[in-house]
Design a protein around this motif. Structure first.
Motif, PDB file in Angstrom:
ATOM      1  N   THR A 112       0.675  -1.276  -0.296  1.00 35.30           N
ATOM      2  CA  THR A 112      -0.053   0.399  -0.017  1.00 35.30           C
ATOM      3  C   THR A 112       0.987   0.757  -0.348  1.00 35.30           C
ATOM      4  O   THR A 112       1.934   1.277   0.322  1.00 35.30           O
ATOM      5  N   PRO A 113       0.290   2.046  -0.728  1.00 29.93           N
ATOM      6  CA  PRO A 113       1.729   3.449  -1.013  1.00 29.93           C
ATOM      7  C   PRO A 113       1.176   4.274   0.844  1.00 29.93           C
ATOM      8  O   PRO A 113       0.083   4.123   1.382  1.00 29.93           O
ATOM      9  N   ALA A 115       0.258   8.281   2.166  1.00 32.88           N
ATOM     10  CA  ALA A 115      -0.550   9.657   1.617  1.00 32.88           C
ATOM     11  C   ALA A 115      -0.712  10.268   2.833  1.00 32.88           C
ATOM     12  O   ALA A 115      -0.786   9.772   4.232  1.00 32.88           O
ATOM     13  N   ASN A 144       7.059   5.110   7.262  1.00 32.20           N
ATOM     14  CA  ASN A 144       6.678   6.488   6.508  1.00 32.20           C
ATOM     15  C   ASN A 144       6.994   7.946   7.340  1.00 32.20           C
ATOM     16  O   ASN A 144       7.536   8.940   6.415  1.00 32.20           O
ATOM     17  N   ASP A 181       0.247   4.994   6.064  1.00 35.57           N
ATOM     18  CA  ASP A 181      -0.220   3.869   4.708  1.00 35.57           C
ATOM     19  C   ASP A 181      -1.544   4.128   4.755  1.00 35.57           C
ATOM     20  O   ASP A 181      -2.233   4.698   5.386  1.00 35.57           O
ATOM     21  N   LEU A 182      -1.946   4.467   3.101  1.00 32.64           N
ATOM     22  CA  LEU A 182      -3.301   4.612   2.286  1.00 32.64           C
ATOM     23  C   LEU A 182      -4.232   4.184   3.325  1.00 32.64           C
ATOM     24  O   LEU A 182      -5.643   3.983   3.645  1.00 32.64           O
ATOM     25  N   THR A 203      -1.133  10.437  -1.989  1.00 32.85           N
ATOM     26  CA  THR A 203      -0.686   9.484  -1.990  1.00 32.85           C
ATOM     27  C   THR A 203       0.460  10.090  -2.337  1.00 32.85           C
ATOM     28  O   THR A 203       0.360  10.891  -3.313  1.00 32.85           O
ATOM     29  N   GLN A 206       6.681   7.889  -5.323  1.00 30.54           N
ATOM     30  CA  GLN A 206       6.469   5.604  -4.801  1.00 30.54           C
ATOM     31  C   GLN A 206       8.680   6.172  -4.976  1.00 30.54           C
ATOM     32  O   GLN A 206       9.469   7.113  -4.957  1.00 30.54           O
ATOM     33  N   TYR A 211       9.896   2.014   0.989  1.00 32.07           N
ATOM     34  CA  TYR A 211       8.929   1.297   1.108  1.00 32.07           C
ATOM     35  C   TYR A 211       9.158  -0.223   0.645  1.00 32.07           C
ATOM     36  O   TYR A 211       8.656  -1.332   1.148  1.00 32.07           O
TER      37      TYR A 211
END
Length: 258
Positions: A112-113, A115, A144, A181-182, A203, A206, A211
């Protein structure tokens, strides 16, 4: 003689079954002691629920492992693994080069990206320019946090022990925005408080070095047999539909990612 033989066969069969049950490998699976909805959530009695808990049950059933949840503070999970207090980590831990210097990982089981969430109408964007001078909240010792420190150098980074604390301070107006995380942010955004105060701002770009390729189970280096069992189990539940069945109870989108 026939009765004795039948009884003996029955006794041997029971002994074999008991021996098989007794030989099931016990695996202590570390989860973050801090609630991390919707992945791992303890109730007042200490029982754990959530997407990762359900997935753990499915993986351990598939691999014929007797898995025992062992809650440990997030930043103590890797030391607990390397010291032998636990045998695996199932705690939304990203597979990163830095962590791979200390431990091994299974194949990914979701991705998950990151955000950015901020006060509704604030106009904040997920960029270094927009966050310059802003107070940005993040859970400590996470990818993050590493991302924020690298990509938002002009923001004031404020760390918290749990994601709930980050959400609470954003709702209370003590920080300007948060990064997480989103998937993790969805429960907050759909809660009463989240809907009252905040919105998703997008978001972040990347950064594979931070990550990594996704989220995996943390394992001790050298535990190749256990890694193989979990890798096979992940592939099996993905193929037989169990993964999708578990996931649709929590999310309305593809959590596995690319």
């Amino acid at each position: 003689m026939k009765k004795f033989t039948s009884a003996l066969i029955g006794a041997l069969a029971c002994t074999t079954l008991l021996a098989g049950a007794a030989s099931a490998e016990t695996v202590k699976v570390g989860v973050a002691a801090e609630p991390y909805p919707p992945f791992t959530v303890p109730d007042a009695s200490g029982n754990w629920t959530g997407w990762e808990v359900d997935l753990m049950d499915a993986l351990c059933d598939e691999a014929a492992l007797d898995c025992v949840i062992t809650p440990i503070a997030w930043d103590g999970l890797i030391p607990a693994l390397t010291s032998g207090k636990i045998d695996a980590i199932l705690a939304s831990m990203s597979i990163t080069p830095e962590r791979e210097e200390q431990i091994a990982f299974s194949d990914k089981y979701y991705s998950t990206p990151g955000a950015i969430v901020a006060e509704s109408g604030s106009g904040i964007e997920p960029t270094a320019e927009s966050l310059a001078g802003k107070v940005l909240g993040v859970q400590v010792s996470t990818t993050n946090q590493a991302y924020a420190e690298k990509h938002f150098p002009d923001a004031e980074i404020k760390t918290y022990q749990t994601q709930d604390e980050v959400n609470q301070d954003l709702y209370a107006g003590r920080i300007d925005a948060e990064i997480a995380d989103l998937v993790t942010l969805q429960p907050f955004l759909t809660s009463d408080n989240g809907q009252m105060c905040c919105e998703m701002m997008g978001t972040v770009e990347q950064d594979v070095e931070i990550y990594g390729p996704g989220i995996g189970l943390g394992l001790r280096k050298g535990d190749t047999a256990l890694k193989e069992k979990f890798d096979d189990a992940i592939a099996a539940v993905r193929e037989n539909g169990t993964y999708e069945e578990i996931t649709k109870s929590y999310f309305d989108f593809d959590i596995y990612g690319d």
